[in-house]
Write a protein that holds these residues in place. Structure first.
Motif, PDB file in Angstrom:
ATOM      1  N   ALA A   1       4.224  10.373  -6.757  1.00  0.00           N
ATOM      2  CA  ALA A   1       5.468  10.594  -7.787  1.00  0.00           C
ATOM      3  C   ALA A   1       4.665  10.847  -9.069  1.00  0.00           C
ATOM      4  N   SER A   2       3.560  10.754  -9.311  1.00  0.00           N
ATOM      5  CA  SER A   2       2.948  10.672 -10.933  1.00  0.00           C
ATOM      6  C   SER A   2       2.448  11.924 -10.543  1.00  0.00           C
ATOM      7  N   GLU A   3       2.060  12.223  -9.733  1.00  0.00           N
ATOM      8  CA  GLU A   3       0.788  13.327 -10.106  1.00  0.00           C
ATOM      9  C   GLU A   3       1.184  14.227  -8.953  1.00  0.00           C
ATOM     10  N   ALA A   4       3.258  14.628  -8.895  1.00  0.00           N
ATOM     11  CA  ALA A   4       3.170  15.482  -8.293  1.00  0.00           C
ATOM     12  C   ALA A   4       3.612  16.638  -8.787  1.00  0.00           C
ATOM     13  N   LEU A   5       3.767  18.532  -7.516  1.00  0.00           N
ATOM     14  CA  LEU A   5       3.078  19.402  -8.555  1.00  0.00           C
ATOM     15  C   LEU A   5       4.292  19.842  -9.348  1.00  0.00           C
ATOM     16  N   ASP A   6       4.771  20.541  -9.955  1.00  0.00           N
ATOM     17  CA  ASP A   6       6.083  21.313  -9.785  1.00  0.00           C
ATOM     18  C   ASP A   6       6.208  22.550  -9.725  1.00  0.00           C
ATOM     19  N   VAL A   7       6.398  22.885  -7.906  1.00  0.00           N
ATOM     20  CA  VAL A   7       6.282  24.114  -7.553  1.00  0.00           C
ATOM     21  C   VAL A   7       6.933  25.309  -8.352  1.00  0.00           C
ATOM     22  N   SER A   8       8.093  24.621  -8.846  1.00  0.00           N
ATOM     23  CA  SER A   8       8.799  25.509  -9.451  1.00  0.00           C
ATOM     24  C   SER A   8       8.309  27.071 -10.410  1.00  0.00           C
ATOM     25  N   LEU A   9       6.690  26.023 -11.243  1.00  0.00           N
ATOM     26  CA  LEU A   9       5.929  27.387 -12.097  1.00  0.00           C
ATOM     27  C   LEU A   9       5.237  28.229 -11.470  1.00  0.00           C
ATOM     28  N   PRO A  10       4.783  29.284 -12.097  1.00  0.00           N
ATOM     29  CA  PRO A  10       4.578  30.493 -11.281  1.00  0.00           C
ATOM     30  C   PRO A  10       3.276  30.099 -11.091  1.00  0.00           C
TER      31      PRO A  10
ATOM     32  N   ALA B   1       0.732  -0.680  -0.142  1.00  0.00           N
ATOM     33  CA  ALA B   1      -0.227   0.068  -0.259  1.00  0.00           C
ATOM     34  C   ALA B   1       0.661   0.830  -0.122  1.00  0.00           C
ATOM     35  N   ASP B   2       2.021   1.126   0.809  1.00  0.00           N
ATOM     36  CA  ASP B   2       2.770   2.283   0.825  1.00  0.00           C
ATOM     37  C   ASP B   2       3.819   2.521  -0.516  1.00  0.00           C
ATOM     38  N   GLU B   3       3.904   1.520  -1.506  1.00  0.00           N
ATOM     39  CA  GLU B   3       4.653   1.473  -2.221  1.00  0.00           C
ATOM     40  C   GLU B   3       4.000   1.906  -3.390  1.00  0.00           C
ATOM     41  N   LYS B   4       2.561   2.231  -3.359  1.00  0.00           N
ATOM     42  CA  LYS B   4       1.507   2.338  -4.289  1.00  0.00           C
ATOM     43  C   LYS B   4       0.735   3.552  -3.937  1.00  0.00           C
ATOM     44  N   LEU B   5       1.170   4.214  -2.921  1.00  0.00           N
ATOM     45  CA  LEU B   5       0.595   5.659  -2.385  1.00  0.00           C
ATOM     46  C   LEU B   5       1.822   6.324  -3.060  1.00  0.00           C
ATOM     47  N   ALA B   6       3.183   6.136  -2.940  1.00  0.00           N
ATOM     48  CA  ALA B   6       4.634   7.020  -2.639  1.00  0.00           C
ATOM     49  C   ALA B   6       4.560   6.575  -5.047  1.00  0.00           C
ATOM     50  N   ALA B   7       4.030   6.166  -5.581  1.00  0.00           N
ATOM     51  CA  ALA B   7       3.900   5.736  -7.006  1.00  0.00           C
ATOM     52  C   ALA B   7       2.997   7.382  -7.847  1.00  0.00           C
TER      53      ALA B   7
END
Length: 327
Positions: free
Chosen positions: A88-97, A79-85
């Motif tokens: 990672a796939s839905e990560a936000l690029d916080v460097s975008l304005p 379950a932890d591996e699934k959540l981590a994946a």
């Protein structure tokens, strides 16, 4: 006991090799299912001597508990591996304005209605309201338009069950107000109305504002003064001209169309007239003592003129490219 230790170690190893929940459930069945290895161990207790059974049963239960602990740990790890994946796939690029918050605004028709109400309040009028689904009496009969009257054809509209109608004008608000308020009366009646029309200058649903002033000596001259002052204030043009043309409405007598001009040509803007005595009688107001004027205009058309819009349908299409111009 050694066999049980080997079985537990083998179960732990099998669980760790499972890459998904489905595989883990299959591995569980090999050890804890109805025909699983530990289940078979429990069944074998019956073959032992009665004195040996308690100790053997305790050892099997300890092994079963160890296998179940390993199973739960592997489930949690998957379950932890699934959540981590997923993270990672839905990560936000916080460097975008940042996009920022959009700014809303009032609809141009709402702006127009508010402006009209404000101007008429400055002239001493109150704002009245009423239902959009009306009965025949308030929408037609009380306004000197009995059944089969030819003027009803001008109000081709939407009827609903029970003899009710979507109001064709806001005049019923005036009728209802006069039923519950004694003269003098000085109101405007804004709201949505409905007729079977649809083109660049007409909509099946549109807005109307009607005005009513009933007093002991309210005359056509008062109508001219009030409406001229309103139009000049609304368009902020002191040079705006207003004229009245003879017309016919069943609820006013005499009746007139009101036109306005900025200098080139005339544009019809409203209908008006002195309140017909039959309308006053319908709401138990003595026409021998009280008189007044009424008018009706389309704020949608005023909005088109004020904002330079050439198609009424733009107001109702909810196109943000159009509406953002007024935010």
């Amino acid at each position: 006991m050694d066999d049980l230790n080997i079985l537990v170690d083998k179960a732990r190893s099998d669980f760790l090799q499972c890459a998904d929940p489905a595989a883990l459930e299959n591995a569980k069945a090999r050890y804890l299912g109805k025909t699983g290895l530990l289940t078979e161990q429990m069944k074998s207790l019956g073959k032992l001597a009665p004195s040996e059974r308690p100790a053997a049963g305790a050892r099997i239960n300890e092994a079963k508990a160890a296998v179940e602990t390993a199973l739960s740990a592997r489930r949690a790890a998957l379950a932890d591996e699934k959540l981590a994946a997923q993270l990672a796939s839905e990560a936000l690029d916080v460097s975008l304005p940042g996009r920022g918050a959009s700014v809303g605004g009032l609809h141009p028709l709402t702006r127009t209605l508010d402006r009209i109400a404000l101007l008429f309040r400055s002239l001493g009028f109150e704002v009245a309201d009423g239902p959009e689904v009306e009965d025949d009496f308030h929408n037609f009969t009380a306004l000197n338009t009995p059944e089969n009257h030819p003027a009803r054809s001008m109000h081709d509209t939407f009827y609903v069950d029970g003899g009710l109608v979507l109001r064709t004008h806001t005049s019923p608000i005036q009728v209802r107000y006069m039923e519950t308020h004694a003269p003098p009366i000085k109101i405007i009646a804004p709201g949505r109305v409905y007729r079977v029309d649809s083109d660049a200058t007409h909509s099946p649903m549109f807005h109307q504002i009607e005005g009513l002033w009933v007093g002991e000596d309210v005359s056509f001259a008062d109508l001219k003064g009030v409406f001229t002052e309103f139009l000049r204030s609304f368009f902020e043009r002191d040079d705006l001209k207003v004229r009245f043309r003879p017309s016919f409405f069943p609820f006013t007598e005499p009746s007139a169309e009101i036109d306005m001009s900025f200098g080139e040509g005339w544009l019809e803007i409203a209908g008006a007239g002195q309140v017909h005595p039959n309308v006053l009688r319908a709401v138990n107001i003595d026409p021998e003592r009280w008189q007044g004027f009424a008018f009706g205009m389309g704020p949608d058309r005023l909005a088109m003129l004020r904002y330079g819009v050439n198609d009424l349908r733009l107001f109702y299409e909810n196109d943000l490219r159009f509406l953002r111009q007024f935010a």
